[in-house]
Design an enzyme around this catalytic site. Structure first.
Site, PDB file in Angstrom:
ATOM      1  N   ASP A  87       0.833  -1.214   0.000  1.00 26.77           N
ATOM      2  CA  ASP A  87       0.000   0.000   0.000  1.00 26.77           C
ATOM      3  C   ASP A  87       0.862   1.257   0.000  1.00 26.77           C
ATOM      4  OD1 ASP A  87      -2.743  -0.010  -0.131  1.00 26.77           O
ATOM      5  OD2 ASP A  87      -3.032  -0.475   1.990  1.00 26.77           O
ATOM      6  N   GLU A 186     -14.235  -1.918  -1.729  1.00 29.05           N
ATOM      7  CA  GLU A 186     -14.463  -2.103  -0.291  1.00 29.05           C
ATOM      8  C   GLU A 186     -15.817  -1.540   0.153  1.00 29.05           C
ATOM      9  OE1 GLU A 186     -11.243  -0.929   2.300  1.00 29.05           O
ATOM     10  OE2 GLU A 186     -12.463  -1.248   4.093  1.00 29.05           O
TER      11      GLU A 186
HETATM   12  O1  KIV Z   1      -4.866  -1.776   4.271  1.00 26.95           O
HETATM   13  C1  KIV Z   1      -5.709  -2.670   4.094  1.00 26.95           C
HETATM   14  O2  KIV Z   1      -5.893  -3.585   4.927  1.00 26.95           O
HETATM   15  C2  KIV Z   1      -6.524  -2.611   2.884  1.00 26.95           C
HETATM   16  C3  KIV Z   1      -7.639  -3.612   2.767  1.00 26.95           C
HETATM   17  C4  KIV Z   1      -8.844  -3.071   3.421  1.00 26.95           C
HETATM   18  C5  KIV Z   1      -7.887  -4.036   1.371  1.00 26.95           C
HETATM   19  O3  KIV Z   1      -6.341  -1.775   2.071  1.00 26.95           O
END
Ligand code: KIV
Length: 272
Positions: A87, A186
């Site tokens: 991320d 989501e």
């Molecule tokens: O950071 C995370 O856990 C996410 C999920 C909700 C897909 O982005």
């Protein structure tokens, strides 16, 4: 040695008929957990939810690039098979495509991950195109976007009105056309997630997106009951590791207090 799933492999997993298997994805952040799930999942997302599950923050806004890179590298080192997505944290990509490229290339270089994920719809199509054209595959993320918590006012289901659902459909199309190789959807109604899934070319990976997405993702801490008291409706608990930990530690504590640990088996002696 197993070969990791590539972006090309994932694109091909668009469910075109009932016979194909949905993509299995989990959010996971640490070496030891990643080792345990290496053979069971197609995709591991090193999600910025680690701010809450691992670091104890109330939301994901305090997560830094360094945190994501350290956890991303640990997960890559400990796996051989799944595709690893890291991320992009809040503040590391929103300003401009160039800033996003600087952050994403740092993540790719320092972790060895295969792709990055960022939250946003149409407004980030240009950034996704920019990164993809320069060798950085991007997974999109629409619907409930936890990095927008302060503007949303809470973690609420999105796309419940006609206006919101039209916007989300446009977002999905825009980021798919910009080159996202898949996208997380989501906390949106199942009908909308199904409609999006049918109308875009790349796989949708649902978390609270219902039964018809091309894949499913949950957070490992949620399915093992390792995080918090509140359980969102879309989470299913597959284990109660918290209970096992509490029981084991309580037994250890009792044994230390009662001088039952260590025993003869746990000590060293001087050689005679
Ligand atoms: O950071 C995370 O856990 C996410 C999920 C909700 C897909 O982005």
């Amino acid at each position: 040695m197993n070969k990791r799933l590539t972006v090309k492999d994932i694109r091909k997993r668009k469910l075109l008929n009932d016979k194909q298997e949905p993509l299995v994805a989990l959010v996971c952040y640490t070496a030891q957990m990643a080792r345990l799930i290496n053979d069971q999942v197609d995709i591991i997302l090193v999600g910025d939810s680690l701010g809450m599950t691992i670091y104890g923050y109330k939301n994901t806004l305090s997560v830094t690039l360094d945190m994501m890179m350290n956890h991303g590298a640990a997960v890559v080192r400990s796996t051989t098979k799944p595709h690893i997505v890291v991320d992009m944290p809040f503040g590391s990509y929103e300003e401009s495509p160039e800033k996003a490229f600087r952050s994403a290339s740092k993540i790719m270089r320092k972790t060895g991950a295969q792709s990055v994920k960022l939250e946003g719809g149409e407004e980030f199509a240009e950034t996704i195109y920019f990164l993809n054209q320069r060798g950085i595959p991007v997974m999109g993320h629409i619907g409930l976007m936890p990095q927008r918590i302060q503007t949303l006012g809470g973690f609420f289901t999105q796309g419940k009105t006609e206006k919101e659902s039209i916007k989300l459909m446009n977002d999905a199309k825009a980021i798919s056309d910009a080159g996202a190789f898949s996208m997380v959807v989501e906390a949106i109604p199942e009908e909308l997630a199904t409609n999006i899934t049918k109308n875009i070319k790349v796989p949708t990976i649902g978390i609270g997106g219902g039964r018809n997405c091309d894949g499913q993702i949950l957070v490992i801490h949620d399915i093992l009951n390792l995080y918090g008291d509140f359980t969102p409706k879309f989470v299913k608990k597959y284990g109660k590791i918290n209970d096992s930990i509490t029981k084991a530690v309580s037994k250890y504590s009792q044994e230390v207090k009662n001088k039952k640990f260590p025993t003869k088996n746990n000590i060293f002696s001087i050689k005679k």
